[in-house]
Design an enzyme around this catalytic site. Structure first.
Site, PDB file in Angstrom:
ATOM      1  N   GLU A  32      68.432  59.999  10.482  1.00  0.00           N
ATOM      2  CA  GLU A  32      67.433  59.099  11.079  1.00  0.00           C
ATOM      3  C   GLU A  32      68.053  57.828  11.636  1.00  0.00           C
ATOM      4  O   GLU A  32      68.989  57.289  11.054  1.00  0.00           O
ATOM      5  CB  GLU A  32      66.440  58.681   9.994  1.00  0.00           C
ATOM      6  CG  GLU A  32      65.108  59.372  10.045  1.00  0.00           C
ATOM      7  CD  GLU A  32      64.230  58.999  11.235  1.00  0.00           C
ATOM      8  OE1 GLU A  32      64.541  58.030  11.948  1.00  0.00           O
ATOM      9  OE2 GLU A  32      63.235  59.693  11.452  1.00  0.00           O
ATOM     10  N   SER A  44      60.422  65.008  14.106  1.00  0.00           N
ATOM     11  CA  SER A  44      60.268  63.904  15.061  1.00  0.00           C
ATOM     12  C   SER A  44      58.815  63.491  15.206  1.00  0.00           C
ATOM     13  O   SER A  44      57.915  64.331  15.137  1.00  0.00           O
ATOM     14  CB  SER A  44      60.808  64.368  16.423  1.00  0.00           C
ATOM     15  OG  SER A  44      60.412  63.476  17.442  1.00  0.00           O
ATOM     16  N   ALA A  45      58.612  62.201  15.455  1.00  0.00           N
ATOM     17  CA  ALA A  45      57.252  61.694  15.704  1.00  0.00           C
ATOM     18  C   ALA A  45      56.810  61.980  17.140  1.00  0.00           C
ATOM     19  O   ALA A  45      55.641  61.795  17.483  1.00  0.00           O
ATOM     20  CB  ALA A  45      57.215  60.192  15.456  1.00  0.00           C
ATOM     21  N   THR A  53      66.972  58.694  24.019  1.00  0.00           N
ATOM     22  CA  THR A  53      65.698  58.430  24.708  1.00  0.00           C
ATOM     23  C   THR A  53      65.073  57.102  24.288  1.00  0.00           C
ATOM     24  O   THR A  53      64.094  56.672  24.900  1.00  0.00           O
ATOM     25  CB  THR A  53      64.684  59.563  24.436  1.00  0.00           C
ATOM     26  OG1 THR A  53      64.846  59.958  23.078  1.00  0.00           O
ATOM     27  CG2 THR A  53      64.885  60.747  25.343  1.00  0.00           C
ATOM     28  N   LYS A  77      60.547  52.109  16.756  1.00  0.00           N
ATOM     29  CA  LYS A  77      61.326  53.343  16.625  1.00  0.00           C
ATOM     30  C   LYS A  77      60.747  54.219  15.519  1.00  0.00           C
ATOM     31  O   LYS A  77      60.505  53.732  14.411  1.00  0.00           O
ATOM     32  CB  LYS A  77      62.794  53.019  16.340  1.00  0.00           C
ATOM     33  CG  LYS A  77      63.504  52.494  17.566  1.00  0.00           C
ATOM     34  CD  LYS A  77      64.990  52.328  17.333  1.00  0.00           C
ATOM     35  CE  LYS A  77      65.657  51.828  18.593  1.00  0.00           C
ATOM     36  NZ  LYS A  77      67.061  51.477  18.364  1.00  0.00           N
ATOM     37  N   ARG A 132      52.968  57.069  19.224  1.00  0.00           N
ATOM     38  CA  ARG A 132      52.545  56.405  20.466  1.00  0.00           C
ATOM     39  C   ARG A 132      51.324  55.519  20.214  1.00  0.00           C
ATOM     40  O   ARG A 132      51.294  54.357  20.624  1.00  0.00           O
ATOM     41  CB  ARG A 132      52.220  57.476  21.508  1.00  0.00           C
ATOM     42  CG  ARG A 132      52.382  56.995  22.931  1.00  0.00           C
ATOM     43  CD  ARG A 132      52.042  58.115  23.900  1.00  0.00           C
ATOM     44  NE  ARG A 132      52.800  59.329  23.671  1.00  0.00           N
ATOM     45  CZ  ARG A 132      52.474  60.523  24.162  1.00  0.00           C
ATOM     46  NH1 ARG A 132      51.402  60.661  24.926  1.00  0.00           N
ATOM     47  NH2 ARG A 132      53.194  61.589  23.907  1.00  0.00           N
ATOM     48  N   ASP A 149      66.018  63.809  13.075  1.00  0.00           N
ATOM     49  CA  ASP A 149      65.107  63.079  13.940  1.00  0.00           C
ATOM     50  C   ASP A 149      65.615  63.331  15.374  1.00  0.00           C
ATOM     51  O   ASP A 149      66.761  63.754  15.556  1.00  0.00           O
ATOM     52  CB  ASP A 149      65.209  61.601  13.555  1.00  0.00           C
ATOM     53  CG  ASP A 149      64.456  60.708  14.498  1.00  0.00           C
ATOM     54  OD1 ASP A 149      63.267  60.938  14.711  1.00  0.00           O
ATOM     55  OD2 ASP A 149      65.070  59.765  15.029  1.00  0.00           O
ATOM     56  N   LEU A 150      64.784  63.080  16.369  1.00  0.00           N
ATOM     57  CA  LEU A 150      65.228  63.357  17.748  1.00  0.00           C
ATOM     58  C   LEU A 150      65.707  62.088  18.469  1.00  0.00           C
ATOM     59  O   LEU A 150      66.909  61.894  18.701  1.00  0.00           O
ATOM     60  CB  LEU A 150      64.089  64.027  18.530  1.00  0.00           C
ATOM     61  CG  LEU A 150      64.408  64.367  19.980  1.00  0.00           C
ATOM     62  CD1 LEU A 150      65.495  65.428  20.083  1.00  0.00           C
ATOM     63  CD2 LEU A 150      63.154  64.870  20.701  1.00  0.00           C
ATOM     64  N   ASP A 151      64.738  61.199  18.802  1.00  0.00           N
ATOM     65  CA  ASP A 151      65.083  59.986  19.561  1.00  0.00           C
ATOM     66  C   ASP A 151      66.036  59.109  18.750  1.00  0.00           C
ATOM     67  O   ASP A 151      65.697  58.695  17.644  1.00  0.00           O
ATOM     68  CB  ASP A 151      63.816  59.155  19.836  1.00  0.00           C
ATOM     69  CG  ASP A 151      62.868  59.853  20.797  1.00  0.00           C
ATOM     70  OD1 ASP A 151      63.344  60.491  21.728  1.00  0.00           O
ATOM     71  OD2 ASP A 151      61.645  59.720  20.607  1.00  0.00           O
ATOM     72  N   LYS A 161      55.644  58.544  10.029  1.00  0.00           N
ATOM     73  CA  LYS A 161      56.691  57.905   9.238  1.00  0.00           C
ATOM     74  C   LYS A 161      56.268  56.438   9.059  1.00  0.00           C
ATOM     75  O   LYS A 161      55.704  55.880  10.013  1.00  0.00           O
ATOM     76  CB  LYS A 161      58.030  57.943   9.989  1.00  0.00           C
ATOM     77  CG  LYS A 161      58.536  59.354  10.302  1.00  0.00           C
ATOM     78  CD  LYS A 161      59.704  59.291  11.296  1.00  0.00           C
ATOM     79  CE  LYS A 161      60.069  60.672  11.795  1.00  0.00           C
ATOM     80  NZ  LYS A 161      61.103  60.678  12.842  1.00  0.00           N
TER      81      LYS A 161
HETATM   82  P1  B16 Z   1      56.048  60.224  22.144  1.00  0.00           P
HETATM   83  P2  B16 Z   1      61.528  60.154  16.822  1.00  0.00           P
HETATM   84  C1  B16 Z   1      59.657  58.757  18.116  1.00  0.00           C
HETATM   85  O1  B16 Z   1      60.570  59.813  18.074  1.00  0.00           O
HETATM   86  C2  B16 Z   1      60.261  57.539  18.823  1.00  0.00           C
HETATM   87  O2  B16 Z   1      61.295  56.984  18.042  1.00  0.00           O
HETATM   88  C3  B16 Z   1      59.192  56.489  19.040  1.00  0.00           C
HETATM   89  O3  B16 Z   1      59.748  55.402  19.745  1.00  0.00           O
HETATM   90  C4  B16 Z   1      58.029  57.119  19.828  1.00  0.00           C
HETATM   91  O4  B16 Z   1      56.977  56.179  20.015  1.00  0.00           O
HETATM   92  C5  B16 Z   1      57.500  58.334  19.070  1.00  0.00           C
HETATM   93  O5  B16 Z   1      58.561  59.251  18.884  1.00  0.00           O
HETATM   94  C6  B16 Z   1      56.385  59.016  19.814  1.00  0.00           C
HETATM   95  O6  B16 Z   1      56.923  59.575  20.976  1.00  0.00           O
HETATM   96  O7  B16 Z   1      55.374  59.095  22.865  1.00  0.00           O
HETATM   97  O8  B16 Z   1      57.083  60.963  22.956  1.00  0.00           O
HETATM   98  O9  B16 Z   1      55.063  61.162  21.479  1.00  0.00           O
HETATM   99  O10 B16 Z   1      62.496  59.027  16.712  1.00  0.00           O
HETATM  100  O11 B16 Z   1      60.615  60.318  15.605  1.00  0.00           O
HETATM  101  O12 B16 Z   1      62.183  61.446  17.250  1.00  0.00           O
HETATM  102 MG    MG Z   2      64.357  58.141  15.991  1.00  0.00          MG
END
Ligand code: B16
Ligand code: MG
Length: 220
Positions: free
Chosen positions: A170, A115-116, A18, A46, A50, A10-12, A146
């Protein structure tokens, strides 16, 4: 038990710090909408897309928006989020993350991102770590969020691996649930009290090397 051959990150909250920027941007947006927003509520966002995050905030505040206003608010949130992201440099990588990727690559493990976020490629570029990833599955490619395992299923397929041979890293409840549903090995980054369905939980990737981690997973 099958041999572990690859990692899906996963990224964030796993590779890069972030999550704090998402919180600040959502907090600012919630204030504009006159909706109280706490760090506990942020925990539930998390790993959530969006669109779904904004819908949750509106539900918590008992408010609704027209489709146009909804899109405008999502645009504003992303604008504010990207203001923080653009200030970022390699120091924003979480402890041990880059070293862990480097070592995993040296060991010949297949590495992918799940990542989402729709900003994933930009962030990997800004950190100068995109080259570690053989496949990048992000919010632009998936149709199911997810805890649906789609993001990790696509990642494993692109790496040519099956879920039992692939470890998902994750930090979110939704992400660990996605990995469980998909039949993946699971490492939680954060607190064991929250990430109950992870097989191993560490505060960050500085805690052990890829080889040590695989060794531990093989004993479970
Ligand atoms: P964006 P991950 C997710 O990333 C974040 O945890 C989540 O807080 C965020 O809303 C989602 O990405 C969408 O991100 O607005 O940049 O498209 O943890 O799945 O890497
Ligand atoms: Mg994450």
């Amino acid at each position: 038990m099958k041999a572990i051959k690859g990692f899906l990150f996963d990224l964030d909250g796993v590779i890069v710090d972030t999550a704090k920027f998402h919180f600040k941007a959502w907090h600012r947006l919630a204030s504009e909408l006159d909706i109280p927003f706490t760090e506990e509520q942020n925990e539930e966002l998390k790993g959530v897309s969006r669109v779904e995050s904004l819908q949750k905030i509106l539900d918590w505040g008992g408010k609704s928006l027209s489709a146009d206003e909804f899109d405008r608010m999502m645009g504003l949130k992303n604008e504010w989020y990207l203001e923080f992201v653009r200030e970022m440099n390699s120091d924003e990588a979480l402890p041990g993350a880059v070293e862990f990727l480097e070592e995993a690559q040296k060991q010949g493990l297949a590495i992918g991102l799940g990542s989402a976020s729709k900003n994933a490629v930009l962030i990997l570029d800004l950190l100068g770590i995109k080259h570690y990833f053989k496949t990048i599955i992000d919010g632009n490619l998936i149709t199911k969020s997810k805890p649906d395992p789609q993001v990790f299923d696509m990642g494993a397929k692109a790496l040519g691996l099956d879920p039992e041979s692939t470890v998902v890293f994750e930090d979110s409840l939704a992400g660990i649930e996605a990995a469980l549903r998909g039949g993946f090995r699971r490492v939680g980054i954060g607190s064991a009290d929250i990430l109950r369905d992870a097989e191993i939980v560490v505060p960050n990737l500085a805690q052990m090397s890829p080889a040590e981690l695989i060794n531990q997973l093989n004993q479970i």
